[in-house]
Design a protein around this motif. Structure first.
Motif, PDB file in Angstrom:
ATOM      1  N   TRP A  62      -7.876  27.153  10.531  1.00 54.86           N
ATOM      2  CA  TRP A  62      -7.289  27.533   9.067  1.00 54.86           C
ATOM      3  C   TRP A  62      -7.826  26.483   8.059  1.00 54.86           C
ATOM      4  N   ALA A  63      -7.956  25.289   8.332  1.00 54.30           N
ATOM      5  CA  ALA A  63      -8.329  24.548   7.179  1.00 54.30           C
ATOM      6  C   ALA A  63      -9.708  24.923   6.901  1.00 54.30           C
ATOM      7  N   LYS A  64     -10.576  25.132   7.946  1.00 52.02           N
ATOM      8  CA  LYS A  64     -12.116  25.457   7.503  1.00 52.02           C
ATOM      9  C   LYS A  64     -12.345  26.681   7.035  1.00 52.02           C
ATOM     10  N   GLY A  65     -11.271  27.490   6.998  1.00 59.05           N
ATOM     11  CA  GLY A  65     -11.441  28.879   6.513  1.00 59.05           C
ATOM     12  C   GLY A  65     -10.845  28.858   4.944  1.00 59.05           C
ATOM     13  N   LEU A  66     -10.380  27.754   4.586  1.00 55.48           N
ATOM     14  CA  LEU A  66      -9.893  27.405   3.157  1.00 55.48           C
ATOM     15  C   LEU A  66     -11.000  26.346   2.429  1.00 55.48           C
ATOM     16  N   GLY A  67     -12.339  26.157   3.330  1.00 51.28           N
ATOM     17  CA  GLY A  67     -13.295  25.163   2.825  1.00 51.28           C
ATOM     18  C   GLY A  67     -13.433  23.809   3.163  1.00 51.28           C
ATOM     19  N   VAL A  68     -12.362  23.694   3.952  1.00 52.40           N
ATOM     20  CA  VAL A  68     -12.066  21.951   4.221  1.00 52.40           C
ATOM     21  C   VAL A  68     -12.494  21.785   5.835  1.00 52.40           C
ATOM     22  N   ASP A  69     -13.446  20.905   6.010  1.00 51.79           N
ATOM     23  CA  ASP A  69     -13.872  20.625   7.395  1.00 51.79           C
ATOM     24  C   ASP A  69     -12.978  19.369   7.863  1.00 51.79           C
ATOM     25  N   THR A  70     -12.756  19.446   8.952  1.00 49.59           N
ATOM     26  CA  THR A  70     -11.968  18.368   9.462  1.00 49.59           C
ATOM     27  C   THR A  70     -12.886  17.379  10.536  1.00 49.59           C
ATOM     28  N   PHE A  71     -12.204  16.165  10.881  1.00 48.03           N
ATOM     29  CA  PHE A  71     -13.091  15.217  12.078  1.00 48.03           C
ATOM     30  C   PHE A  71     -11.780  14.927  12.629  1.00 48.03           C
ATOM     31  N   VAL A  72     -12.084  14.302  13.999  1.00 44.36           N
ATOM     32  CA  VAL A  72     -11.056  13.601  14.912  1.00 44.36           C
ATOM     33  C   VAL A  72     -11.511  12.080  14.777  1.00 44.36           C
ATOM     34  N   GLY A  73     -10.508  11.455  14.482  1.00 41.70           N
ATOM     35  CA  GLY A  73     -10.407   9.963  14.246  1.00 41.70           C
ATOM     36  C   GLY A  73     -10.446   9.264  15.695  1.00 41.70           C
ATOM     37  N   THR A  74     -10.449   8.044  15.562  1.00 43.32           N
ATOM     38  CA  THR A  74     -10.666   7.205  16.857  1.00 43.32           C
ATOM     39  C   THR A  74      -9.337   7.259  17.713  1.00 43.32           C
ATOM     40  N   SER A  75      -8.152   7.529  17.117  1.00 45.43           N
ATOM     41  CA  SER A  75      -6.841   7.697  17.869  1.00 45.43           C
ATOM     42  C   SER A  75      -6.786   9.151  18.214  1.00 45.43           C
ATOM     43  N   GLY A  76      -7.512  10.174  17.947  1.00 47.52           N
ATOM     44  CA  GLY A  76      -7.484  11.517  18.293  1.00 47.52           C
ATOM     45  C   GLY A  76      -6.810  12.178  17.129  1.00 47.52           C
ATOM     46  N   ARG A  77      -6.452  11.429  16.222  1.00 44.25           N
ATOM     47  CA  ARG A  77      -5.847  12.405  14.814  1.00 44.25           C
ATOM     48  C   ARG A  77      -6.831  12.825  14.226  1.00 44.25           C
ATOM     49  N   VAL A  78      -6.369  14.151  13.583  1.00 45.49           N
ATOM     50  CA  VAL A  78      -7.296  15.104  12.996  1.00 45.49           C
ATOM     51  C   VAL A  78      -7.070  14.892  11.445  1.00 45.49           C
ATOM     52  N   PHE A  79      -8.149  14.817  10.815  1.00 49.62           N
ATOM     53  CA  PHE A  79      -8.063  14.647   9.310  1.00 49.62           C
ATOM     54  C   PHE A  79      -9.204  15.511   8.553  1.00 49.62           C
ATOM     55  N   PRO A  80      -8.859  15.881   7.084  1.00 47.72           N
ATOM     56  CA  PRO A  80      -9.858  16.569   6.469  1.00 47.72           C
ATOM     57  C   PRO A  80     -10.869  15.367   6.253  1.00 47.72           C
ATOM     58  N   GLU A  81     -12.198  16.093   5.987  1.00 50.75           N
ATOM     59  CA  GLU A  81     -13.193  15.127   5.744  1.00 50.75           C
ATOM     60  C   GLU A  81     -13.056  14.236   4.687  1.00 50.75           C
ATOM     61  N   GLU A  82     -12.498  14.654   3.756  1.00 52.41           N
ATOM     62  CA  GLU A  82     -12.189  13.971   2.573  1.00 52.41           C
ATOM     63  C   GLU A  82     -10.894  13.082   2.397  1.00 52.41           C
ATOM     64  N   MET A  83     -10.123  13.372   3.738  1.00 52.76           N
ATOM     65  CA  MET A  83      -8.991  12.641   3.864  1.00 52.76           C
ATOM     66  C   MET A  83      -7.768  13.078   2.974  1.00 52.76           C
TER      67      MET A  83
END
Length: 439
Positions: free
Chosen positions: A102-123
């Motif tokens: 859903w976030a990607k569909g809004l033009g916001v890519d995400t990444f997985v942090g070291t703890s497994g938490r998922v954030f937008p690339e811009e945070m």
């Protein structure tokens, strides 16, 4: 006069707005339901008491917006505790991967942090919210959502929703074929979630579990029952306790015997406050600590040296220290200094400090007696709310057909880590589908 009666006396002379669907609350749950309905061609009017929507969503993004978590779905669902079956039904419609899509569909890519938490690339939360609102107001297909800000919900008069617009004498009456309430809990009331909906639904005989803090800090009793001493508070309030482990012991039976293993045990860190403790590790254990305090005394237990065994700690404590002070000895042999050392002296009696065996046991298992949870207004989230047993699987109130509920106003809780936001989005999605089915 009840709130409904007060609304009735003030509303009868004002025109009625006809709506297919009215959504009350502009947080993640309400916005997600609005998107589901808008894209299906349903006309949606969304009302919120605040000047803008998504205020708590934006606050959550201040330190980096934790959208969801990348752990295995089976483990993800266990984070909802006693409500994991019901929450799992929402996640069947929108799980962690769906949130990322859903976030990607809004033009916001995400990444997985070291703890497994998922954030937008811009945070940040703001770019995601801006893109989301643009799509709701200007959809490529479907019907634009109509937003009504500064409209505080006052309840019902008959079948009409009644809103009080800020700064206006009159009220707004709305007749909707379906209504979604997504009003949040009672944490951070200055951002709009103030729990004012509780008496309005109670008047409708909707079963509600009292709201209480979740993911919250605690005030401590201290060794003498008076909280932190001034000596400790003045030196260490605001200091983080790092590289520790926190344990919530097993519940005890009527004979005082433990029932099984510790209910919670994890390494991490937290912060000493003026009155107690708060921070990520405390929040993770807060449900057990809060519920213990509701029934009587409560405490957490700290392992100040989680990477050393009790035998190793014993050996170092007993090591001859010659003319060195005990503080210097503990620092050189075990790395215990600063706030850890201060906490040890704060909570242990002089007799314990002077006894090497008792001191070693305290370093590996230091009880911290608690006084109370911090107020719900300060909590990250809220437990309690609309009883899930009073809802259909589509999240419609059995006591008020055609009225649905979603988000944090429902009776569920979860730790931080993306679980809260995911369930809010998923419950909004589930309610939106339910409205579509029954509209």
């Amino acid at each position: 006069m009840t709130s409904s009666a007060a609304a009735s006396s003030a509303s009868s002379d004002f025109p009625v707005l006809e709506a297919q669907v009215a959504i009350v609350g502009g947080g993640p749950a309400g916005l997600m339901a609005a998107e589901v309905l808008s894209q299906a061609g349903v006309s949606v009017h969304l009302f919120d008491a605040m000047p803008s929507v998504g205020r708590k969503f934006l606050l959550a993004g201040k330190g980096g917006l934790n959208l969801t978590h990348a752990e295995a779905p089976e483990l993800f669902r266990t984070r909802y505790g006693d409500q994991q079956i019901q929450a799992g039904q929402w996640l069947d419609q929108m799980d962690a991967q769906a949130v990322r899509d859903w976030a990607k569909g809004l033009g916001v890519d995400t990444f997985v942090g070291t703890s497994g938490r998922v954030f937008p690339e811009e945070m940040k939360a703001a770019p995601l919210l801006r893109a989301w609102l643009h799509r709701l107001r200007h959809p490529a297909s479907g019907v634009p959502v109509q937003f009504h800000m500064r409209h505080r919900w006052q309840g019902w008069v008959g079948e009409h929703l009644v809103f009080q617009p800020t700064g206006q004498v009159g009220v707004t009456r709305v007749h909707a074929r379906a209504t979604l309430l997504a009003l949040g809990g009672a944490s951070w009331p200055r951002l709009g979630s103030d729990g004012a909906w509780v008496p309005l639904l109670a008047e409708q005989h909707v079963p509600i579990t009292p709201l209480k803090p979740a993911n919250c800090g605690f005030d401590v009793l201290g060794r003498e029952g008076q909280g932190w001493t001034e000596h400790f508070r003045s030196r260490y309030a605001g200091h983080p306790l790092k590289s520790i482990a926190l344990r919530v012991e097993a519940a005890v039976d009527p004979q005082g015997q433990p029932e099984g293993e510790a209910r919670f045990e994890r390494k991490g860190e937290f912060v000493v406050t003026d009155t107690g403790v708060e921070g990520s590790l405390i929040y993770a254990a807060s449900a057990w600590l809060r519920d213990d305090l509701a029934q009587g005394p409560g405490q957490l237990v700290l392992d100040l040296l989680p990477d050393k065994s009790l035998d190793q700690v014993r050996s170092e404590v007993r090591w001859p220290r010659g003319s060195r002070s005990l503080s210097s000895h503990l620092k050189s042999r075990l790395g215990i200094d600063g706030v850890k050392l201060g906490l040890l002296y704060e909570l242990c009696s002089p007799e314990t400090i002077a006894n090497p065996e008792a001191l070693a046991l305290s370093l590996k298992g230091l009880p911290v007696p608690l006084k109370s949870a911090r107020p719900v207004e300060e909590a990250i989230s809220t437990a309690g709310g609309v009883d899930l047993a009073g809802l259909t699987p589509e999240l419609m109130l059995t006591q008020r057909p055609g009225v649905y509920c979603a988000g944090e106003m429902l009776d569920w809780e979860a730790p931080t880590g993306g679980y809260l936001l995911t369930a809010c989005l998923a419950s909004g999605y589930r309610a939106g589908l339910g409205i579509l089915t029954n509209l």
